[in-house]
Design an enzyme around this catalytic site. Structure first.
Site, mmCIF file in Angstrom:
data_model
loop_
_atom_site.group_PDB
_atom_site.id
_atom_site.type_symbol
_atom_site.label_atom_id
_atom_site.label_comp_id
_atom_site.label_asym_id
_atom_site.label_seq_id
_atom_site.Cartn_x
_atom_site.Cartn_y
_atom_site.Cartn_z
ATOM 1 N N GLY A 24 37.874 42.958 42.694
ATOM 2 C CA GLY A 24 38.546 44.230 42.937
ATOM 3 C C GLY A 24 39.899 43.949 43.553
ATOM 4 O O GLY A 24 40.708 43.192 42.997
ATOM 5 N N SER A 25 40.122 44.522 44.732
ATOM 6 C CA SER A 25 41.444 44.347 45.349
ATOM 7 C C SER A 25 41.739 42.883 45.688
ATOM 8 O O SER A 25 42.906 42.498 45.791
ATOM 9 C CB SER A 25 41.558 45.200 46.611
ATOM 10 O OG SER A 25 40.561 44.834 47.533
ATOM 11 N N PHE B 244 34.716 34.918 45.388
ATOM 12 C CA PHE B 244 35.066 35.577 44.126
ATOM 13 C C PHE B 244 35.630 36.964 44.398
ATOM 14 O O PHE B 244 35.012 37.770 45.100
ATOM 15 C CB PHE B 244 33.807 35.702 43.258
ATOM 16 C CG PHE B 244 34.040 36.315 41.911
ATOM 17 C CD1 PHE B 244 34.698 35.626 40.910
ATOM 18 C CD2 PHE B 244 33.576 37.600 41.627
ATOM 19 C CE1 PHE B 244 34.906 36.189 39.655
ATOM 20 C CE2 PHE B 244 33.769 38.174 40.378
ATOM 21 C CZ PHE B 244 34.432 37.461 39.393
ATOM 22 N N GLY B 245 36.794 37.245 43.822
ATOM 23 C CA GLY B 245 37.402 38.568 43.923
ATOM 24 C C GLY B 245 37.321 39.279 42.588
ATOM 25 O O GLY B 245 37.695 38.715 41.549
ATOM 26 N N GLU C 106 35.583 45.344 54.789
ATOM 27 C CA GLU C 106 34.682 45.910 53.773
ATOM 28 C C GLU C 106 33.378 46.408 54.400
ATOM 29 O O GLU C 106 32.321 46.323 53.786
ATOM 30 C CB GLU C 106 34.408 44.854 52.690
ATOM 31 C CG GLU C 106 35.659 44.291 52.038
ATOM 32 C CD GLU C 106 36.512 45.350 51.346
ATOM 33 O OE1 GLU C 106 36.009 46.459 51.089
ATOM 34 O OE2 GLU C 106 37.693 45.069 51.080
HETATM 35 C C1 BEZ Z 1 36.758 42.143 45.734
HETATM 36 O O1 BEZ Z 1 37.887 42.436 45.416
HETATM 37 O O2 BEZ Z 1 36.180 41.192 45.254
HETATM 38 C C2 BEZ Z 1 36.024 42.915 46.743
HETATM 39 C C3 BEZ Z 1 35.512 44.123 46.379
HETATM 40 C C4 BEZ Z 1 34.823 44.838 47.310
HETATM 41 C C5 BEZ Z 1 34.634 44.357 48.592
HETATM 42 C C6 BEZ Z 1 35.160 43.134 48.935
HETATM 43 C C7 BEZ Z 1 35.851 42.403 47.999
#
Ligand code: BEZ
Length: 176
Positions: A10-11, A7-8, A86
């Site tokens: 954020g980026s 699941f994303g 990350e």
């Molecule tokens: C993301 O986009 O889901 C994500 C956010 C923070 C760390 C790794 C992935």
């Protein structure tokens, strides 16, 4: 072996730099997306960290994003690369992903929790906006990260009042 879901929120919504079989809009219940994690290595530097998103457990909350189905054989390498990318406080976590018109699946997401070294926690919107507006790191301006997230959510027709409030606050500031 079964495919693996990631699941994303954020980026990873706009920049999934890995191969996947399919992607679907999804949400996770009980989690709220917040700009509470410090970024020392992407959108800020150790002396002047930026702010990036993490998920915060909150009963009744819901976070929408993009779920990616990854081939089992590729999953190990993809997670190793993401663990490295990350490494600034995030850990893998397993939870249920919900879809419109399809059964839920269990999958993996990355969470930076309050006990990690880069955690910043909540702050007033205007302070978070100032910090995001001025911070820059090796991956680029923190401002760009927020604006891209807000734009990606809009394009997917996903609501997140906290993100859009922060976007408006940053857009009201002069671009550095
Ligand atoms: C993301 O986009 O889901 C994500 C956010 C923070 C760390 C790794 C992935």
């Amino acid at each position: 072996m079964d495919d693996v879901w990631l699941f994303g929120y954020g980026s990873l919504i706009w920049r999934p730099d890995f191969d996947y079989i399919e992607k679907r809009v999804a949400w996770v219940d009980g989690w709220s997306r917040q700009f509470w994690q410090g970024s020392h290595d992407h959108r800020g530097v150790p002396d002047a960290p930026g702010r990036v998103v993490t998920l915060v457990a909150q009963p009744g909350a819901r976070c929408a994003g993009m779920a990616y189905r990854i081939e089992y054989q590729q999953a190990r390498a993809i997670f190793q690369a993401l663990d490295h990318r990350e490494k600034n406080g995030y850990e893998r976590h397993e939870t249920a992903f919900q879809f419109v018109g399809a059964a839920p699946v269990n999958g993996i997401l990355y969470v930076a929790s309050a006990d990690n070294f880069a955690w910043l926690g909540p702050a007033p919107v205007d302070q978070m906006a100032e910090q995001i507006n001025r911070s820059v790191g090796p991956s680029g301006p923190n401002r760009e990260y927020l604006l891209r997230l807000a734009q990606a959510l809009r394009e997917l027709e996903l609501d997140d009042p906290d993100v859009f409030t922060l976007e408006r606050a940053v857009l009201a500031l002069p671009e550095p």
